[in-house]
Design a protein around this motif. Sequence first.
Motif, PDB file in Angstrom:
ATOM      1  N   MET A   1      76.225  40.376  30.211  1.00  0.00           N
ATOM      2  CA  MET A   1      75.433  40.961  29.362  1.00  0.00           C
ATOM      3  C   MET A   1      74.892  42.563  29.566  1.00  0.00           C
ATOM      4  O   MET A   1      74.614  42.594  30.862  1.00  0.00           O
ATOM      5  N   SER A   2      75.341  43.372  28.791  1.00  0.00           N
ATOM      6  CA  SER A   2      75.180  44.631  29.202  1.00  0.00           C
ATOM      7  C   SER A   2      73.875  45.215  29.636  1.00  0.00           C
ATOM      8  O   SER A   2      73.407  45.852  30.411  1.00  0.00           O
ATOM      9  N   ASP A   3      72.694  44.477  28.979  1.00  0.00           N
ATOM     10  CA  ASP A   3      71.166  44.511  29.347  1.00  0.00           C
ATOM     11  C   ASP A   3      71.066  44.422  30.928  1.00  0.00           C
ATOM     12  O   ASP A   3      69.851  44.699  31.142  1.00  0.00           O
ATOM     13  N   SER A   4      71.793  43.640  31.615  1.00  0.00           N
ATOM     14  CA  SER A   4      71.474  43.463  32.905  1.00  0.00           C
ATOM     15  C   SER A   4      72.424  44.246  33.904  1.00  0.00           C
ATOM     16  O   SER A   4      71.769  44.249  35.141  1.00  0.00           O
ATOM     17  N   ILE A   5      72.805  45.341  33.348  1.00  0.00           N
ATOM     18  CA  ILE A   5      73.633  46.405  34.181  1.00  0.00           C
ATOM     19  C   ILE A   5      72.565  47.462  34.174  1.00  0.00           C
ATOM     20  O   ILE A   5      71.858  48.004  33.137  1.00  0.00           O
ATOM     21  N   PRO A   6      72.174  47.661  35.565  1.00  0.00           N
ATOM     22  CA  PRO A   6      71.297  48.775  35.903  1.00  0.00           C
ATOM     23  C   PRO A   6      71.384  50.341  35.230  1.00  0.00           C
ATOM     24  O   PRO A   6      72.410  50.634  35.348  1.00  0.00           O
ATOM     25  N   VAL A   7      70.465  51.050  34.869  1.00  0.00           N
ATOM     26  CA  VAL A   7      70.445  52.332  34.207  1.00  0.00           C
ATOM     27  C   VAL A   7      69.437  53.027  34.966  1.00  0.00           C
ATOM     28  O   VAL A   7      68.334  52.693  35.043  1.00  0.00           O
ATOM     29  N   LEU A   8      69.825  54.168  35.352  1.00  0.00           N
ATOM     30  CA  LEU A   8      68.807  55.147  35.867  1.00  0.00           C
ATOM     31  C   LEU A   8      68.783  56.310  34.756  1.00  0.00           C
ATOM     32  O   LEU A   8      69.911  56.999  34.575  1.00  0.00           O
ATOM     33  N   GLU A 116      74.719  54.240  19.370  1.00  0.00           N
ATOM     34  CA  GLU A 116      75.726  53.054  19.862  1.00  0.00           C
ATOM     35  C   GLU A 116      76.690  53.596  20.825  1.00  0.00           C
ATOM     36  O   GLU A 116      77.260  53.040  21.887  1.00  0.00           O
ATOM     37  N   ARG A 117      77.082  54.688  20.431  1.00  0.00           N
ATOM     38  CA  ARG A 117      78.104  55.390  21.281  1.00  0.00           C
ATOM     39  C   ARG A 117      77.606  55.948  22.660  1.00  0.00           C
ATOM     40  O   ARG A 117      78.203  55.870  23.830  1.00  0.00           O
ATOM     41  N   GLN A 118      76.223  56.191  22.802  1.00  0.00           N
ATOM     42  CA  GLN A 118      75.432  56.303  24.143  1.00  0.00           C
ATOM     43  C   GLN A 118      75.480  55.177  24.902  1.00  0.00           C
ATOM     44  O   GLN A 118      75.671  54.898  25.900  1.00  0.00           O
ATOM     45  N   ARG A 119      75.029  53.996  24.120  1.00  0.00           N
ATOM     46  CA  ARG A 119      74.819  52.881  24.830  1.00  0.00           C
ATOM     47  C   ARG A 119      76.000  51.966  25.401  1.00  0.00           C
ATOM     48  O   ARG A 119      75.904  51.330  26.182  1.00  0.00           O
ATOM     49  N   ALA A 120      77.208  52.495  24.669  1.00  0.00           N
ATOM     50  CA  ALA A 120      78.682  52.053  25.086  1.00  0.00           C
ATOM     51  C   ALA A 120      78.834  52.343  26.624  1.00  0.00           C
ATOM     52  O   ALA A 120      79.701  51.761  27.098  1.00  0.00           O
ATOM     53  N   PHE A 121      78.145  53.509  27.138  1.00  0.00           N
ATOM     54  CA  PHE A 121      78.528  53.993  28.447  1.00  0.00           C
ATOM     55  C   PHE A 121      77.683  53.000  29.629  1.00  0.00           C
ATOM     56  O   PHE A 121      77.884  53.067  30.694  1.00  0.00           O
ATOM     57  N   ARG A 122      76.875  51.935  29.160  1.00  0.00           N
ATOM     58  CA  ARG A 122      76.381  51.260  30.085  1.00  0.00           C
ATOM     59  C   ARG A 122      77.420  50.093  30.559  1.00  0.00           C
ATOM     60  O   ARG A 122      77.743  49.077  29.953  1.00  0.00           O
ATOM     61  N   GLN A 123      78.019  50.371  31.559  1.00  0.00           N
ATOM     62  CA  GLN A 123      79.020  49.598  32.046  1.00  0.00           C
ATOM     63  C   GLN A 123      78.693  49.385  33.620  1.00  0.00           C
ATOM     64  O   GLN A 123      78.252  50.086  34.183  1.00  0.00           O
ATOM     65  N   MET A 134      66.603  59.545  26.932  1.00  0.00           N
ATOM     66  CA  MET A 134      67.303  58.211  27.487  1.00  0.00           C
ATOM     67  C   MET A 134      66.398  57.082  27.896  1.00  0.00           C
ATOM     68  O   MET A 134      66.718  55.925  27.705  1.00  0.00           O
ATOM     69  N   GLY A 135      65.231  57.378  28.514  1.00  0.00           N
ATOM     70  CA  GLY A 135      64.332  56.492  29.048  1.00  0.00           C
ATOM     71  C   GLY A 135      63.432  56.162  27.729  1.00  0.00           C
ATOM     72  O   GLY A 135      62.718  54.965  27.914  1.00  0.00           O
ATOM     73  N   THR A 136      63.217  56.922  26.855  1.00  0.00           N
ATOM     74  CA  THR A 136      62.210  56.502  25.926  1.00  0.00           C
ATOM     75  C   THR A 136      62.839  55.794  24.668  1.00  0.00           C
ATOM     76  O   THR A 136      62.271  54.885  23.887  1.00  0.00           O
ATOM     77  N   VAL A 137      63.974  56.044  24.343  1.00  0.00           N
ATOM     78  CA  VAL A 137      64.720  55.481  23.119  1.00  0.00           C
ATOM     79  C   VAL A 137      65.940  54.614  23.440  1.00  0.00           C
ATOM     80  O   VAL A 137      66.242  53.521  23.398  1.00  0.00           O
TER      81      VAL A 137
END
Length: 223
Positions: A1-8, A116-123, A134-137
């Motif tokens: 699931m993409s939610d488990s991919i870390p984001v900074l 959604e276009r931004q969230r698709a970068f979570r790979q 990015m951190g708030t929304v």
Amino acid sequence: MSDSIPVLTIDGPSGAGKGTVSRIAAARLGWHYLDSGALYRAVGVAASWANLDISDPAALVRCTFDTAVVFKEDAKGDLRVWVNGSDATDELRLETTGAVASAIAAFPEVRSALKERQRAFRQAPGLVADGRDMGTVIFADAPYKVFLTASAEERAERRYNQLKDKGVSVTIDGLLREILARDARDAQRTVAPLRPAEDAVLIDTTGLNIDQVVERVLALVKT
Ligand code: DC
């Protein structure tokens, strides 16, 4: 699931050094990089190419969905941004484009069309996301959040030096006025105003060089 991919997430006002710090941090971590400001700028240039009324949110939303934005490295390894099939990197960097981006970014409809276009970068294996919300929304669940600041005077001076190197003639006072106006617009808009996430680490980059900021940011990330 993409939610488990870390984001900074690296948020902050323009000129705080987000772009450079984010690109270096992403390269050092081997993670993907999202320059969300470039998406707002791309919609801005596409709207001006099409002579759209940039005060009409419905037209801007259509333009947002119709605009193809591709990030590509050139032979030198520099990131270029292609908008609707043309290399628009230089036009995207203009102060006038930044001002249009800031104006259209105030429309909630445009912000939500880009979500959604931004969230698709979570790979995998991870993402460094640079922007204002990015951190708030967009990645509110990100495990690592940074908010970079710097005094407006230092940000104007950095921008002045960048533009001087490119042979563009501007004054520090003019840049300072533009920076303060853009800060005020980005901070005062009702949707996703510029502010640090509650769980973001604040780093004031005034007087720090890029390497020092990158080290502080990377110290937060456990890989
Ligand atoms: O980071 P930048 O200067 O390229 O961004 C250009 C404009 O886009 C900025 O003034 C505000 C807007 N923006 C935004 O509202 N939300 C983001 N996540 C990124 C940029």
